[in-house]
Design an enzyme around this catalytic site. Structure first.
Site, PDB file in Angstrom:
ATOM      1  N   SER A 221       7.015  -8.205   6.219  1.00  0.00           N
ATOM      2  CA  SER A 221       6.374  -9.530   6.217  1.00  0.00           C
ATOM      3  C   SER A 221       7.074 -10.403   7.248  1.00  0.00           C
ATOM      4  CB  SER A 221       6.408 -10.151   4.823  1.00  0.00           C
ATOM      5  OG  SER A 221       7.714 -10.120   4.289  1.00  0.00           O
ATOM      6  N   GLY A 223       6.223 -13.868   7.824  1.00  0.00           N
ATOM      7  CA  GLY A 223       5.903 -15.289   7.624  1.00  0.00           C
ATOM      8  C   GLY A 223       4.607 -15.660   8.326  1.00  0.00           C
ATOM      9  N   GLU A 225       3.818 -15.398  11.254  1.00  0.00           N
ATOM     10  CA  GLU A 225       3.423 -14.412  12.287  1.00  0.00           C
ATOM     11  C   GLU A 225       2.594 -13.276  11.703  1.00  0.00           C
ATOM     12  OE1 GLU A 225       6.642 -12.889  15.033  1.00  0.00           O
ATOM     13  OE2 GLU A 225       7.795 -14.100  13.625  1.00  0.00           O
ATOM     14  N   GLY A 226       2.463 -13.208  10.372  1.00  0.00           N
ATOM     15  CA  GLY A 226       1.665 -12.144   9.766  1.00  0.00           C
ATOM     16  C   GLY A 226       2.537 -11.043   9.188  1.00  0.00           C
ATOM     17  N   GLY A 252       5.536 -13.782  -0.081  1.00  0.00           N
ATOM     18  CA  GLY A 252       5.779 -12.330  -0.032  1.00  0.00           C
ATOM     19  C   GLY A 252       5.287 -11.671  -1.307  1.00  0.00           C
ATOM     20  N   ASP A 253       5.521 -12.317  -2.445  1.00  0.00           N
ATOM     21  CA  ASP A 253       5.077 -11.753  -3.728  1.00  0.00           C
ATOM     22  C   ASP A 253       3.543 -11.701  -3.780  1.00  0.00           C
ATOM     23  OD1 ASP A 253       7.770 -11.946  -4.275  1.00  0.00           O
ATOM     24  OD2 ASP A 253       7.564 -13.874  -5.272  1.00  0.00           O
TER      25      ASP A 253
HETATM   26  O1  TA6 Z   1       9.952 -14.665  -3.941  1.00  0.00           O
HETATM   27  C1  TA6 Z   1      10.208 -15.937  -4.462  1.00  0.00           C
HETATM   28  C2  TA6 Z   1      10.999 -15.799  -5.713  1.00  0.00           C
HETATM   29  O2  TA6 Z   1      10.294 -14.918  -6.487  1.00  0.00           O
HETATM   30  C3  TA6 Z   1      11.200 -17.062  -6.497  1.00  0.00           C
HETATM   31  O3  TA6 Z   1      10.141 -17.167  -7.365  1.00  0.00           O
HETATM   32  C4  TA6 Z   1      12.572 -16.884  -7.162  1.00  0.00           C
HETATM   33  O4  TA6 Z   1      12.486 -16.748  -8.506  1.00  0.00           O
HETATM   34  C5  TA6 Z   1      13.224 -15.766  -6.404  1.00  0.00           C
HETATM   35  O5  TA6 Z   1      12.274 -15.247  -5.494  1.00  0.00           O
HETATM   36  C6  TA6 Z   1      13.889 -14.673  -7.110  1.00  0.00           C
HETATM   37  O6  TA6 Z   1      14.362 -13.697  -6.220  1.00  0.00           O
HETATM   38  P1  TA6 Z   1      15.329 -12.550  -6.657  1.00  0.00           P
HETATM   39  O7  TA6 Z   1      15.484 -11.721  -5.423  1.00  0.00           O
HETATM   40  O8  TA6 Z   1      16.629 -13.188  -7.087  1.00  0.00           O
HETATM   41  O9  TA6 Z   1      14.727 -11.799  -7.772  1.00  0.00           O
END
Ligand code: TA6
Length: 314
Positions: A221, A223, A225-226, A252-253
């Site tokens: 990923s 950002g 930039e795609g 990203g999630d």
């Molecule tokens: O990707 C964002 C995020 O999920 C936030 O929601 C935050 O809770 C964090 O990342 C948690 O990341 P980690 O790598 O500690 O599990």
């Protein structure tokens, strides 16, 4: 059904602050609390895309109750092992003036071996009904060595594809189990491969090397930039739509959710990459973390493009 595994969930707190100044007292203009940690964000967006989702995780204290209730309201089946202590909070501060985000991620409480045994038991029980497994995020203290590896091997033995989205030691240790897909960002892949994150050719080669070692697809990923999608058959660059960014946390999630749903539906790499980018863009356009409004996904989907890449042109 998509099954998500979140070993280190969190209440995600978004603070809107009008001009962050280090070393001063600042009033927060607005607070948004959401059930978070990477896998719970994936769960929510996959559900918004219409999939049945079961979220496996740990929950402790009032924060744990907040997570289970929050998920159930969105129609996600929460399968949380109760643990003593309080589930962590992660704080994301958005400076309204600059639009910049600063994150503080708590480590999370240590988890006892018996809770991992229980989570594993539940995981094995729901694996036969799972179309895709998504394992996301950091691991709390107490996580048995190779726990992610074990989850991946169990899923693959059951012919269920697995997406792994983690970083650092947890990623490195799980790679020999050959997850179906991993989704590092540029910095995470560079740290894993020991390369310069700005060196595009090295990033591409590192992704290709991971595919040669047995991972089906590596998504990087990038950002705004795609993203890159690299497999043994395809090397694609995804071009994301231009949007007015409200919140980059959880993009990203949201992309991972797009890929999980694409895998469940058997979409092509091109269509999967476009859906993933549209989910990431929908998350970025909304203040809520790990939230992709289906109407926005639909709006952004036609604006997402993919192109085949050759080593020399990227
Ligand atoms: O990707 C964002 C995020 O999920 C936030 O929601 C935050 O809770 C964090 O990342 C948690 O990341 P980690 O790598 O500690 O599990």
């Amino acid at each position: 059904m998509i099954t998500t595994v979140t070993l280190n969930p969190a209440v995600d707190k978004l603070y809107l602050v009008d001009g962050v100044q280090e070393g001063t007292v600042m009033r927060v203009q607005q607070v948004l609390n959401t059930a978070g940690g990477k896998g719970l964000n994936v769960s929510r967006v996959a559900r918004q895309l219409g999939e049945e989702v079961t979220a496996l995780s740990f929950a402790g204290g009032h924060n744990g109750d907040f997570l289970t209730q929050g998920l159930e309201q969105t129609g996600i089946r929460s399968n949380f092992v109760s643990v003593p202590g309080e589930t962590r909070c992660c704080i994301n501060i958005r400076d309204i003036k600059t639009g910049r985000h600063t994150e503080f991620l708590e480590p999370g409480q240590p988890i006892e071996p018996a809770a991992f045994d229980e989570l594993l038991r539940r995981y094995e029980a729901i694996l036969p009904q799972s179309k895709v497994v998504v394992i996301s995020g950091s691991t709390p203290k107490g996580t048995p060595a190779d726990f992610y590896g074990k989850l991946i091997r169990l899923a693959k033995a059951a012919h269920v594809p697995v997406i792994l989205d983690t970083s650092g030691a947890a990623l490195k240790e799980a790679l020999p189990a050959n997850p179906t897909m991993i989704k590092p960002n540029r910095e995470e892949l560079a740290a894993l491969a020991g390369i310069d994150p700005e060196d595009n050719a090295a990033i591409l080669e590192a992704a290709r090397q991971l595919c040669r070692s047995g991972i089906d697809a590596v998504v990087v990923s990038l950002g705004s930039e795609g993203a890159l999608y690299i497999s043994r058959e395809a090397a694609l660059r995804g071009i994301a739509p231009k949007i007015d960014v409200q919140n980059t946390v959880g993009c990203g999630d949201s992309m991972v959710a797009g890929f999980a749903v694409s895998m469940a539906k058997g979409l092509s790499p091109e269509d999967a990459l476009c859906l993933a980018m549209a989910c990431g863009a929908a998350n970025a356009a909304d203040l809520r973390t790990g939230w992709a409004d289906p109407r926005l996904i639909e709006q952004y989907l036609p604006q997402c493009q993919t192109e085949r890449i050759e080593e020399l042109c990227w």
